[in-house]
Scaffold this motif. Structure first.
Motif, PDB file in Angstrom:
ATOM      1  N   GLY A  90      98.613 -37.848 -39.328  1.00  0.00           N
ATOM      2  CA  GLY A  90      99.233 -39.138 -39.025  1.00  0.00           C
ATOM      3  C   GLY A  90      99.499 -39.324 -37.541  1.00  0.00           C
ATOM      4  N   THR A  91     100.086 -38.318 -36.900  1.00  0.00           N
ATOM      5  CA  THR A  91     100.366 -38.438 -35.473  1.00  0.00           C
ATOM      6  C   THR A  91      99.083 -38.451 -34.648  1.00  0.00           C
ATOM      7  N   ALA A  92      98.069 -37.700 -35.059  1.00  0.00           N
ATOM      8  CA  ALA A  92      96.798 -37.696 -34.332  1.00  0.00           C
ATOM      9  C   ALA A  92      96.153 -39.078 -34.360  1.00  0.00           C
ATOM     10  N   TRP A  93      96.201 -39.753 -35.502  1.00  0.00           N
ATOM     11  CA  TRP A  93      95.620 -41.090 -35.598  1.00  0.00           C
ATOM     12  C   TRP A  93      96.423 -42.100 -34.776  1.00  0.00           C
ATOM     13  N   LEU A  94      97.742 -41.995 -34.797  1.00  0.00           N
ATOM     14  CA  LEU A  94      98.564 -42.944 -34.059  1.00  0.00           C
ATOM     15  C   LEU A  94      98.307 -42.866 -32.556  1.00  0.00           C
ATOM     16  N   VAL A  95      98.316 -41.644 -31.991  1.00  0.00           N
ATOM     17  CA  VAL A  95      98.152 -41.539 -30.537  1.00  0.00           C
ATOM     18  C   VAL A  95      96.717 -41.778 -30.100  1.00  0.00           C
ATOM     19  N   MET A  97      94.442 -44.033 -31.780  1.00  0.00           N
ATOM     20  CA  MET A  97      93.934 -45.370 -32.088  1.00  0.00           C
ATOM     21  C   MET A  97      94.944 -46.487 -31.853  1.00  0.00           C
ATOM     22  N   CYS A  98      96.202 -46.172 -31.603  1.00  0.00           N
ATOM     23  CA  CYS A  98      97.214 -47.216 -31.481  1.00  0.00           C
ATOM     24  C   CYS A  98      97.859 -47.184 -30.102  1.00  0.00           C
ATOM     25  N   ARG A  99      98.407 -48.324 -29.710  1.00  0.00           N
ATOM     26  CA  ARG A  99      99.123 -48.430 -28.440  1.00  0.00           C
ATOM     27  C   ARG A  99     100.563 -48.820 -28.742  1.00  0.00           C
ATOM     28  N   PHE A 100     101.503 -47.981 -28.298  1.00  0.00           N
ATOM     29  CA  PHE A 100     102.916 -48.205 -28.572  1.00  0.00           C
ATOM     30  C   PHE A 100     103.727 -47.525 -27.480  1.00  0.00           C
ATOM     31  N   PRO A 101     105.007 -47.812 -27.348  1.00  0.00           N
ATOM     32  CA  PRO A 101     105.814 -47.242 -26.269  1.00  0.00           C
ATOM     33  C   PRO A 101     105.843 -45.710 -26.313  1.00  0.00           C
ATOM     34  N   GLY A 102     105.596 -45.101 -25.164  1.00  0.00           N
ATOM     35  CA  GLY A 102     105.662 -43.648 -25.046  1.00  0.00           C
ATOM     36  C   GLY A 102     104.418 -42.910 -25.485  1.00  0.00           C
ATOM     37  N   LYS A 103     103.347 -43.627 -25.765  1.00  0.00           N
ATOM     38  CA  LYS A 103     102.144 -42.978 -26.294  1.00  0.00           C
ATOM     39  C   LYS A 103     101.599 -41.929 -25.334  1.00  0.00           C
ATOM     40  N   ARG A 104     101.534 -42.256 -24.039  1.00  0.00           N
ATOM     41  CA  ARG A 104     100.920 -41.344 -23.070  1.00  0.00           C
ATOM     42  C   ARG A 104     101.669 -40.019 -22.972  1.00  0.00           C
ATOM     43  N   LEU A 106     103.737 -38.839 -25.576  1.00  0.00           N
ATOM     44  CA  LEU A 106     103.764 -38.234 -26.908  1.00  0.00           C
ATOM     45  C   LEU A 106     102.452 -37.568 -27.263  1.00  0.00           C
ATOM     46  N   GLU A 107     101.309 -38.067 -26.765  1.00  0.00           N
ATOM     47  CA  GLU A 107     100.027 -37.515 -27.162  1.00  0.00           C
ATOM     48  C   GLU A 107      99.845 -36.076 -26.682  1.00  0.00           C
ATOM     49  N   TRP A 108     100.491 -35.696 -25.571  1.00  0.00           N
ATOM     50  CA  TRP A 108     100.456 -34.280 -25.172  1.00  0.00           C
ATOM     51  C   TRP A 108     101.696 -33.531 -25.622  1.00  0.00           C
ATOM     52  N   ALA A 109     102.809 -34.239 -25.784  1.00  0.00           N
ATOM     53  CA  ALA A 109     104.038 -33.560 -26.202  1.00  0.00           C
ATOM     54  C   ALA A 109     103.977 -33.115 -27.662  1.00  0.00           C
ATOM     55  N   LEU A 110     103.148 -33.751 -28.479  1.00  0.00           N
ATOM     56  CA  LEU A 110     103.058 -33.371 -29.891  1.00  0.00           C
ATOM     57  C   LEU A 110     102.533 -31.965 -30.090  1.00  0.00           C
ATOM     58  N   ILE A 111     101.940 -31.391 -29.074  1.00  0.00           N
ATOM     59  CA  ILE A 111     101.406 -30.036 -29.195  1.00  0.00           C
ATOM     60  C   ILE A 111     102.443 -28.983 -28.798  1.00  0.00           C
ATOM     61  N   LEU A 112     103.600 -29.405 -28.286  1.00  0.00           N
ATOM     62  CA  LEU A 112     104.598 -28.464 -27.774  1.00  0.00           C
ATOM     63  C   LEU A 112     105.100 -27.460 -28.819  1.00  0.00           C
ATOM     64  N   PRO A 113     105.331 -27.847 -30.087  1.00  0.00           N
ATOM     65  CA  PRO A 113     105.798 -26.840 -31.054  1.00  0.00           C
ATOM     66  C   PRO A 113     104.844 -25.669 -31.234  1.00  0.00           C
ATOM     67  N   THR A 302     108.866 -53.873 -34.543  1.00  0.00           N
ATOM     68  CA  THR A 302     109.357 -52.757 -35.353  1.00  0.00           C
ATOM     69  C   THR A 302     108.287 -51.705 -35.567  1.00  0.00           C
ATOM     70  N   ARG A 303     107.039 -52.113 -35.774  1.00  0.00           N
ATOM     71  CA  ARG A 303     105.954 -51.157 -35.994  1.00  0.00           C
ATOM     72  C   ARG A 303     105.772 -50.250 -34.782  1.00  0.00           C
ATOM     73  N   ALA A 304     105.882 -50.800 -33.598  1.00  0.00           N
ATOM     74  CA  ALA A 304     105.707 -50.000 -32.390  1.00  0.00           C
ATOM     75  C   ALA A 304     106.785 -48.925 -32.282  1.00  0.00           C
ATOM     76  N   TRP A 305     108.036 -49.315 -32.530  1.00  0.00           N
ATOM     77  CA  TRP A 305     109.118 -48.335 -32.406  1.00  0.00           C
ATOM     78  C   TRP A 305     109.116 -47.331 -33.562  1.00  0.00           C
ATOM     79  N   LEU A 306     108.649 -47.743 -34.728  1.00  0.00           N
ATOM     80  CA  LEU A 306     108.494 -46.788 -35.830  1.00  0.00           C
ATOM     81  C   LEU A 306     107.416 -45.754 -35.497  1.00  0.00           C
ATOM     82  N   ALA A 307     106.323 -46.189 -34.871  1.00  0.00           N
ATOM     83  CA  ALA A 307     105.285 -45.245 -34.454  1.00  0.00           C
ATOM     84  C   ALA A 307     105.824 -44.275 -33.413  1.00  0.00           C
TER      85      ALA A 307
END
Length: 565
Positions: A90-95, A97-104, A106-113, A302-307
């Motif tokens: 889900g997160t891979a598809w969002l970052v 294919m979609c444009r939303f606040p903080g995407k740039r 989040l797309e590298w921060a999602l790998i931090l864990p 709302t969709r942008a902030w939910l993403a």
């Protein structure tokens, strides 16, 4: 003036056709087979031990706790499968294919864990959520409740272990799913849109099926890591096959029962891998021609902030919150993060991780390329068997490797004593070379699956075209395939590097004398219930793992120009 060409085709001087040589089992196939047999030696030693004469422990386990091992392991596997698939895909598809606040970000921060071992996150959340921890202490102070006046979820439970594994291991799926989405054809997705498909429908009907091989590899890696883990389930008191293996081997002293449990664990993994491959069958997933940029769906309101929230929550729970917890513990106990002791531990950890990653990827490339250029049932079975090492606990691999190593060292020492009157001692046992070999057995699945997925994206017509031009196996590899899969090679190397950095059991058993690492230091302190002191090496493990993690995310973003990285 030139002459008019003869209309008779027979009179035209056509070039001599270049015969495409038949691909027979050559030296590369034999090298791959030999390497596979060598890598299988620790597992073979464990298998041989499983058929030895035990002390009756297996019968006792089968009659008492074995059903519990099976139930807990199955529940854990199902829960982690659902969790890592949903979060990672889900997160891979969002970052992507979609444009939303903080995407740039989040797309590298999602790998931090991925930089944090599961047992480190388990230590952090245990301190944070247990009865004397800050959360329940604050809750009692706020409400005035007593210890028995309220119910609070128990972190040291099967459910807690499943949540920790999901938070730590979803980057396996995220990394490979995002790489697969970036490689997909923008033309294919646009055609789906022109046929009236919504972005949601296009994801399920087009993008997800094409990315299935990569997602399946990520899920299988997460599951094998879950099945092989010991530190987390032991700390949470969850009885699984892994804890049963440790108890049979080290507490009951019955290596036969431990080996039999290990074979049962490997059987579970084999069923998972074979089921996925049988369902996939021989279907291809080539997305065709790629454009430079993918279409982006702009989310608003709302969709942008939910993403944004959906992508930020795994980062917060899997990395930021544990980092704050461990940082607080380390600060309160005034531990020196950059003292001489920890610099030595960092150097030792980097040395082992670097050597192990290089050797594992190099051998994995030989195996993966041999399976592609010389396909056959032998190479396929060999690669699958070699990958089973990832599902075995590191301690079992270490002990299985110690059997042939000590046998060789003792035989050589006896021969040298009898022949020359000198003692050679232990030449291989307890050396960095032996430990690196154990890492190769343990993490070959990581490198091999990633390299096979990268090679699988190259169509066979490219190979045939190069062979018609006279390219041999070696030239085809270095001039054609390696440039095309350079990103996959780096991805495999960095994933193995971080995995070795976090590896505990094999390092604890096989390391050279007085050669400690960050993982060993954290384990020793946590096992003594000195969690505050264990926070310092745990923090360093997370910090050291950040650099390869960030480089990995940057490399994936570069696999498609204009991806918005």
């Amino acid at each position: 003036m030139t002459d008019v060409a003869d209309p008779n085709p027979a009179a035209i001087a056509w070039p001599e056709p270049v015969a495409v040589p038949r691909r027979k089992a050559g030296w590369l196939a034999w090298v791959a087979l030999s390497v596979s047999l060598v890598l299988l030696s620790p597992i073979i030693a464990v298998v041989a031990a499983a058929f030895g004469a035990g002390s009756g422990t297996w019968a006792h386990l089968a009659a008492t706790v074995l059903p519990l091992y099976v139930i807990n392991t199955v529940v854990l596997v199902v829960a982690v499968t659902v969790g890592v698939f949903v979060i990672g895909t889900g997160t891979a598809w969002l970052v992507t294919m979609c444009r939303f606040p903080g995407k740039r970000v989040l797309e590298w921060a999602l790998i931090l864990p991925f930089a944090a071992p599961a047992y480190v996150i388990a230590y952090a959340y245990t301190d944070f959520l247990q009865h004397p921890g800050p959360v329940q202490t604050w809750l009692r102070a706020l409400t005035g409740w007593g210890p028995r006046d309220y119910w609070f979820p128990e972190i040291r439970s099967l459910e807690g272990a499943a949540v920790v594994f999901t938070l730590v291991l979803y980057p396996y799926v995220y990394l490979l799913a995002r790489a697969a989405f970036l490689q997909q054809s923008a033309c294919t997705l646009e055609v789906a849109r022109t046929l009236g498909r919504t972005p949601w429908t296009a994801f399920f009907r087009v993008a997800l099926p094409m990315a299935r091989p990569a997602i399946a590899v990520g899920v299988s890696l997460a599951l094998m890591e879950t099945l092989a883990d010991f530190g987390t389930v032991a700390h949470f008191g969850v009885q699984t096959f892994t804890t049963g293996i440790y108890r049979a081997w080290f507490s009951m002293g019955d290596r036969v029962a431990a080996a039999q449990l290990s074979l049962s664990l490997v059987g579970v993994v084999l069923v998972i891998l074979l089921t996925e491959r049988m369902q996939r069958g021989g279907r291809g997933f080539d997305s065709g021609r790629r454009f430079d940029t993918l279409p982006e769906y702009r989310l608003e309101g709302t969709r942008a902030w939910l993403a944004t929230a959906a992508c930020f929550l795994p980062i917060a729970l899997g990395f930021l919150l544990p980092l704050i917890i461990l940082g607080r513990l380390s600060y309160l106990n005034a531990h020196a993060l950059f003292g001489e002791r920890y610099l030595t531990l960092i150097l030792n950890s980097f040395t082992l991780a670097g050597c192990g990653a290089f050797a594992t990827v190099l051998v994995g490339l030989v195996l993966a390329y041999a399976a592609r250029s010389r396909p056959g049932i032998q190479s396929t079975i060999a690669n699958r068997l070699v990958s089973l090492g990832y599902a075995m606990p590191g301690s079992i691999i270490a002990v299985g490797l110690l059997i042939p190593l000590t046998t060789f060292d003792n035989a050589l020492d006896a021969w040298m004593r009898a022949t020359l009157g000198i003692s050679t001692g232990l030449l291989l046992t307890g050396t960095i070379a032996a430990l690196v070999f154990a890492y190769m057995v343990r993490f070959m699945a990581v490198a091999l699956n990633t390299l096979e997925a990268s090679l699988g994206k190259i169509t066979l017509s490219i190979d045939e075209a190069a062979r018609t031009l006279g390219a041999g196996t070696g030239r085809l590899l270095f001039r054609v395939h390696l440039p095309l899969i350079s990103g996959g090679v780096l991805t495999a190397a960095l994933i193995v590097f971080v995995d070795i950095l976090k590896e505990l059991p094999a390092t604890l058993i096989m390391r050279p004398f007085n050669f400690d690492t960050l993982a060993i230091q954290a384990y020793r302190l946590a096992s003594d219930e000195r969690l505050a002191e264990a926070s310092t090496p745990s923090l360093v493990i997370m910090a050291v793992g950040l650099l390869p993690v960030l480089l990995l995310s940057r490399q994936i973003a570069r696999t498609r120009p204009g991806s918005g990285s």
